[in-house]
Design an enzyme around this catalytic site. Structure first.
Site, PDB file in Angstrom:
ATOM      1  N   ASP A 109     -35.341  41.109  15.359  1.00 29.11           N
ATOM      2  CA  ASP A 109     -36.181  39.841  15.407  1.00 29.11           C
ATOM      3  C   ASP A 109     -37.404  39.916  16.589  1.00 29.11           C
ATOM      4  OD1 ASP A 109     -34.279  40.030  17.604  1.00 29.11           O
ATOM      5  OD2 ASP A 109     -33.203  38.417  16.911  1.00 29.11           O
ATOM      6  N   ASP A 132     -23.421  30.716  19.612  1.00 26.10           N
ATOM      7  CA  ASP A 132     -23.075  30.035  18.241  1.00 26.10           C
ATOM      8  C   ASP A 132     -22.728  30.971  17.219  1.00 26.10           C
ATOM      9  OD1 ASP A 132     -25.603  31.288  17.750  1.00 26.10           O
ATOM     10  OD2 ASP A 132     -26.568  29.189  17.330  1.00 26.10           O
ATOM     11  N   HIS A 176     -24.703  33.654  16.221  1.00 25.88           N
ATOM     12  CA  HIS A 176     -25.949  34.281  15.478  1.00 25.88           C
ATOM     13  C   HIS A 176     -25.886  36.184  15.791  1.00 25.88           C
ATOM     14  CE1 HIS A 176     -28.601  33.273  19.241  1.00 25.88           C
ATOM     15  NE2 HIS A 176     -28.280  34.547  19.396  1.00 25.88           N
ATOM     16  N   GLU A 203     -29.036  31.713  12.408  1.00 26.37           N
ATOM     17  CA  GLU A 203     -28.200  30.776  13.077  1.00 26.37           C
ATOM     18  C   GLU A 203     -27.117  30.263  11.952  1.00 26.37           C
ATOM     19  OE1 GLU A 203     -28.556  30.483  16.267  1.00 26.37           O
ATOM     20  OE2 GLU A 203     -30.586  30.065  16.989  1.00 26.37           O
TER      21      GLU A 203
HETATM   22  P1  PGA Z   1     -27.331  38.302  25.370  1.00 29.14           P
HETATM   23  O1  PGA Z   1     -27.707  37.935  23.831  1.00 29.14           O
HETATM   24  O2  PGA Z   1     -27.206  39.856  24.999  1.00 29.14           O
HETATM   25  O3  PGA Z   1     -28.555  38.143  26.165  1.00 29.14           O
HETATM   26  O4  PGA Z   1     -26.293  37.610  25.583  1.00 29.14           O
HETATM   27  C1  PGA Z   1     -27.266  38.114  22.746  1.00 29.14           C
HETATM   28  C2  PGA Z   1     -27.833  37.269  21.474  1.00 29.14           C
HETATM   29  O5  PGA Z   1     -28.222  36.350  21.583  1.00 29.14           O
HETATM   30  O6  PGA Z   1     -27.881  38.074  20.364  1.00 29.14           O
END
Ligand code: PGA
Length: 243
Positions: free
Chosen positions: A70, A139, A141, A146
């Site tokens: 992304d 959440d 994702h 999302e």
């Molecule tokens: P993080 O992000 O490794 O910084 O917790 C994970 C994500 O949001 O996919």
């Protein structure tokens, strides 16, 4: 939880080594393999380990192709918080992967539909993703998919939830600077990968991890679809492991 293999590790370094073993094996089996990469804090020990292993002569990235999950909408590739820049600084600039063999969605795309379609086609022209790395959001994702009322198929534009913007504001000067939209591979794109490895650390991820692999499969928890993927390895630390 049908097919998922679970490794519970003691610290981020151990997680990095275990995940790196999977990438090393994939690249050894197929030097021009296609790897799917992720940003965020959790993959950083893995990226450090991959850099060290190439320096030690254990891995050769010169033929590897990579596709990132992304990118923020509206950020230029060289913006300090863009995911392209994150990948350059934390991995690509330190390994032998060729620049033309790394793709990240174009945050500045004028024709969004065309960019998303071309992104899918590029991955397909490479023969599909052999090994996809995933983190997980609070959440549920994966990429920037999302919670929704359906599982989105292909690469597309998404509006970021306030929870995600809030989680990511630590990288920006203020919440107002966090983009409100992004481009992400779809759930379908992710599920098409032959193998998936998810890395998760921290107690704050424990509840969503439980819902993801030990709860019902639902688009309200986008990562829960991974229960239906035939080859997922979950590497989590003790704090994140729900049992
Ligand atoms: P993080 O992000 O490794 O910084 O917790 C994970 C994500 O949001 O996919």
């Amino acid at each position: 939880m049908i097919h998922t293999r679970v490794h519970v590790v003691n610290n981020p370094e151990e997680m990095g080594r275990l995940a790196a073993d999977l990438f090393e094996a994939a690249i050894q089996a197929k030097p021009a393999c296609v790897i799917g990469l992720a940003t965020g804090s959790t993959p950083l020990p893995l990226y450090r380990e991959l850099i060290a292993r190439e320096k030690a002569g254990r891995i050769d990235f010169s033929k590897v192709r990579s596709a990132n999950l992304d990118e923020y909408k509206g950020l230029a590739p060289d913006h300090p918080q863009s995911y392209r820049r994150f990948m350059q600084e934390n991995l690509f600039d330190h390994i032998s992967i060729r620049p033309e063999n790394t793709i990240v969605p174009d945050g500045l795309a004028a024709d969004i539909d065309a960019m998303c379609k071309a992104y899918e086609e590029k991955i397909e022209s490479w023969g599909g993703v052999d090994l996809q790395l995933l983190g997980i959001g609070h959440d549920g994702h994966i990429g920037f998919n999302e919670p929704e009322d359906h599982f989105p198929g292909m690469t597309h534009e998404v509006q970021l939830t306030e929870m995600t913007r809030d989680a990511n504001k630590r990288f920006f000067a203020s919440i107002d600077e966090v983009p409100t939209a992004a481009f992400t591979m779809g759930i379908g794109t992710v599920m098409a990968a032959r193998k998936i490895v998810m890395v998760v650390t921290g107690e704050d991820k424990r509840e969503i991890l439980r819902k993801t692999f030990w709860g019902p499969v639902t688009p309200q928890v986008p990562a829960s679809i991974l229960q239906f993927h035939p080859d997922v390895t979950l590497i989590c630390d003790k704090a994140a492991y729900p049992f």
